[in-house]
Design a protein around this motif. Structure first.
Motif, PDB file in Angstrom:
ATOM      1  N   GLY A  35       0.811  -1.045  -0.216  1.00  0.00           N
ATOM      2  CA  GLY A  35       0.023   0.054  -0.089  1.00  0.00           C
ATOM      3  C   GLY A  35       0.855   1.158   0.187  1.00  0.00           C
ATOM      4  N   PRO A  40      -3.924  -0.638  -3.306  1.00  0.00           N
ATOM      5  CA  PRO A  40      -5.391  -1.084  -3.205  1.00  0.00           C
ATOM      6  C   PRO A  40      -6.383  -0.060  -2.732  1.00  0.00           C
ATOM      7  N   GLY A  41      -7.363  -0.430  -3.738  1.00  0.00           N
ATOM      8  CA  GLY A  41      -8.498   0.381  -3.487  1.00  0.00           C
ATOM      9  C   GLY A  41      -8.485   1.747  -4.224  1.00  0.00           C
ATOM     10  N   ASP A  92      -9.143   7.723  -9.130  1.00  0.00           N
ATOM     11  CA  ASP A  92      -8.826   8.400  -7.872  1.00  0.00           C
ATOM     12  C   ASP A  92      -7.317   8.728  -8.375  1.00  0.00           C
ATOM     13  N   GLN A 131      -6.927   6.834   1.966  1.00  0.00           N
ATOM     14  CA  GLN A 131      -7.125   5.487   2.173  1.00  0.00           C
ATOM     15  C   GLN A 131      -7.764   5.413   3.630  1.00  0.00           C
ATOM     16  N   ARG A 134     -11.467   6.558   3.310  1.00  0.00           N
ATOM     17  CA  ARG A 134     -12.227   5.290   2.928  1.00  0.00           C
ATOM     18  C   ARG A 134     -12.564   4.260   4.049  1.00  0.00           C
ATOM     19  N   ALA A 135     -11.219   4.115   4.551  1.00  0.00           N
ATOM     20  CA  ALA A 135     -11.516   3.134   5.891  1.00  0.00           C
ATOM     21  C   ALA A 135     -12.395   3.587   7.143  1.00  0.00           C
ATOM     22  N   ALA A 159     -16.138   2.715   6.045  1.00  0.00           N
ATOM     23  CA  ALA A 159     -16.480   1.501   5.641  1.00  0.00           C
ATOM     24  C   ALA A 159     -17.288   0.752   6.591  1.00  0.00           C
TER      25      ALA A 159
END
Length: 109
Positions: free
Chosen positions: A30, A61-62, A67, A102, A105-106, A109
């Motif tokens: 990441g 990732p993601g 993005d 990131q 987003r976490a 979630a």
């Protein structure tokens, strides 16, 4: 026979294998992997230096193409820019933006 855009001293399959190895490091680690690859690209690693920054961001990732585009614009990096051509400020800005994205987003979630 030399393929257009390839280096005559390397086979295209070797180049793609090395590129895939660098991208997999980013995909596995990441933001930490992205930072490490960008530092190597600036210092000693020709394979990392020759990869487009947009591909490195998409490997996180993601992160997708939209993005990647958004983060590159915000970090003032050309879409076709190479990792080895980034300034220290661009490297720091990009990694911070990716990390912040990131984390947001976490949290959602």
């Amino acid at each position: 026979m030399t393929v257009y855009g390839s280096r005559p001293d390397k086979e295209p399959s070797q180049d793609s294998h090395r590129r895939a190895r660098v991208l997999s490091e980013v995909a596995t680690e990441g933001t930490t992997g992205l930072w490490r690859v960008l530092r190597r690209a600036a210092a000693i690693d020709d394979e990392a230096a020759d990869i487009q920054v947009s591909a490195l961001v998409r490997a996180v990732p993601g992160m997708g193409a939209l993005d990647s585009h958004d983060l590159l614009v915000r970090a003032h990096i050309r879409e076709t820019g190479r990792a080895g051509d980034l300034t220290p400020g661009q490297r720091v800005a990009l990694v911070e933006l990716v990390d912040r994205t990131q984390k947001l987003r976490a949290a959602h979630a």
